[in-house]
Design an enzyme around this catalytic site. Structure first.
Site, short mmCIF file in Angstrom:
data_model
loop_
_atom_site.label_atom_id
_atom_site.label_comp_id
_atom_site.label_asym_id
_atom_site.label_seq_id
_atom_site.Cartn_x
_atom_site.Cartn_y
_atom_site.Cartn_z
N ASN A 70 0.83 -1.20 0.00
CA ASN A 70 0.00 0.00 0.00
C ASN A 70 0.87 1.25 0.00
O ASN A 70 1.95 1.27 0.56
CB ASN A 70 -0.95 0.00 1.20
CG ASN A 70 -0.33 0.56 2.45
OD1 ASN A 70 -0.32 1.78 2.66
ND2 ASN A 70 0.23 -0.32 3.29
N CYS A 131 8.02 8.64 8.42
CA CYS A 131 7.64 9.79 7.60
C CYS A 131 8.91 10.45 7.10
O CYS A 131 9.91 10.53 7.83
CB CYS A 131 6.82 10.79 8.41
SG CYS A 131 5.24 10.18 9.00
N LYS A 168 6.92 4.38 17.09
CA LYS A 168 6.70 3.29 16.12
C LYS A 168 7.90 3.20 15.19
O LYS A 168 8.24 4.15 14.49
CB LYS A 168 5.42 3.49 15.32
CG LYS A 168 5.11 2.27 14.45
CD LYS A 168 3.68 2.24 13.96
CE LYS A 168 3.36 0.90 13.30
NZ LYS A 168 1.97 0.85 12.80
N THR A 270 -3.78 -5.75 8.61
CA THR A 270 -4.26 -6.24 7.32
C THR A 270 -5.38 -7.24 7.46
O THR A 270 -6.29 -7.29 6.62
CB THR A 270 -3.08 -6.84 6.52
OG1 THR A 270 -2.09 -5.82 6.32
CG2 THR A 270 -3.53 -7.36 5.17
#
Length: 322
Positions: A70, A131, A168, A270
């Site tokens: 994704n 990010c 994370k 998922t």
């Protein structure tokens, strides 16, 4: 015999270890159509950004033989809309909510944390370090301990003391334990791992990359062994730090692997796309496995694979205070 499924993220107690994974349940309204969200250990929101984001161009998703690629791009309405509509909906229902945040600069992460600091209903903040840093040639914060630590320190400095800050982490690094240690030293109360590793597929009909963004995050069963390895290494290095294990969890046995490796909670992502009841099923299967193996408490299984046979297990809450 029932199993005590309670666990702790810092000082915050969760009724059970199963959470959603960021980005896989939006902000809860969709899943609430299927079951009472109080049955989750906690709900993790999609990553909230300062400004609204339309996300990446389509196609954004592509199936793989053992998972999903994704490149959604942190699509969302921005922090103003989140605080006006989404967080109050969760807070009014008393849902334990871990708010994921994402930014392009250290200052943006701090600004997001400042907006959330006084907002009711925030159980914890999960800092999405995968990010790109627009001030450093787009290099992802999670790939270098110093950059990750700077973000965590900025968030911890403005966040209320009673709200745990969770870092994370991404697996695409040379030494994930070193990055984890840098985050904990900077003030992270807990860790979440792993974020999706980068992958790519090519459509053999169109002869072009399957995703418009070319590469994307790989999730699903293919990455479970990678998640187990990362959790194992970080728990070995930081045995007193709470870890949320995330990546490829489809069954209670998958969750059990992460628990044995050192996770005290497990994120499900998922699996929710084809089974909205996956969190409940996995929690039930995990409890059945623990009961079948004679465990009276989930905490006694956390990190058990690291301990020599016959050694006494300590309660996780005791470990986290060391």
């Amino acid at each position: 015999m029932s199993v005590d499924m309670r666990t702790f993220l810092g000082h915050v107690e969760l009724a059970n270890p199963i959470t959603t994974a960021a980005g896989c349940a939006a902000s809860g309204r969709e899943l609430a159509q299927f079951f009472d969200l109080h049955r989750l250990g906690a709900l993790v929101t999609r990553s909230i950004t300062m400004a609204p984001r339309a996300g990446r161009p389509t196609p954004r998703m592509a199936e793989t033989p053992a998972g999903l690629l994704n490149a959604v791009g942190l699509q969302g309405p921005g922090v103003d809309a989140f605080l006006e509509r989404e967080l109050p909906w969760l807070a009014q229902r008393g849902i334990k909510t871990i708010v994921s945040v994402g930014g392009g600069t250290v200052a943006e992460y701090a600004a997001l944390a400042r907006r959330l600091a006084d907002a009711p209903g925030v159980t914890a903040v999960e800092v999405n370090l995968s990010c790109p840093n627009i001030e450093d040639r787009g290099r992802v914060f999670a790939r270098e301990g110093g950059a990750a630590a700077e973000v965590i320190a900025s968030v911890r400095s403005v966040m209320r003391y009673d709200v745990p800050v969770i870092a994370k982490l991404a697996p695409d690094v040379a030494d994930i334990a070193a990055v984890a240690r840098a985050c904990v030293d900077a003030g992270a109360d807990a860790l979440s791992m792993i974020n999706n590793p980068l992958g790519m597929s090519i459509d053999t009909v169109t002869l072009k990359p399957s995703l418009a963004a070319v590469t994307g995050g790989l999730s699903g069963p293919a990455i479970l062994p990678l998640a187990v390895r990362c959790v194992w290494q970080v728990h070995s290095a930081l045995p007193g730090t709470p870890i949320i294990g995330v990546g490829g969890v489809m069954t209670g046995a998958d969750a059990f692997q992460l628990i044995l490796a050192g996770a005290c909670a497990v994120g499900v992502g998922t699996a929710l796309f084809h089974d909205p009841y996956a969190c409940l099923r996995i929690e039930r299967e995990l409890e059945d496995l623990l009961r079948a193996r004679g465990f009276q408490r989930l905490a006694d299984a956390v990190g058990l694979a690291h301990r020599p046979p016959g050694s006494a297990a300590r309660h996780l809450h005791e470990e986290s205070s060391l």
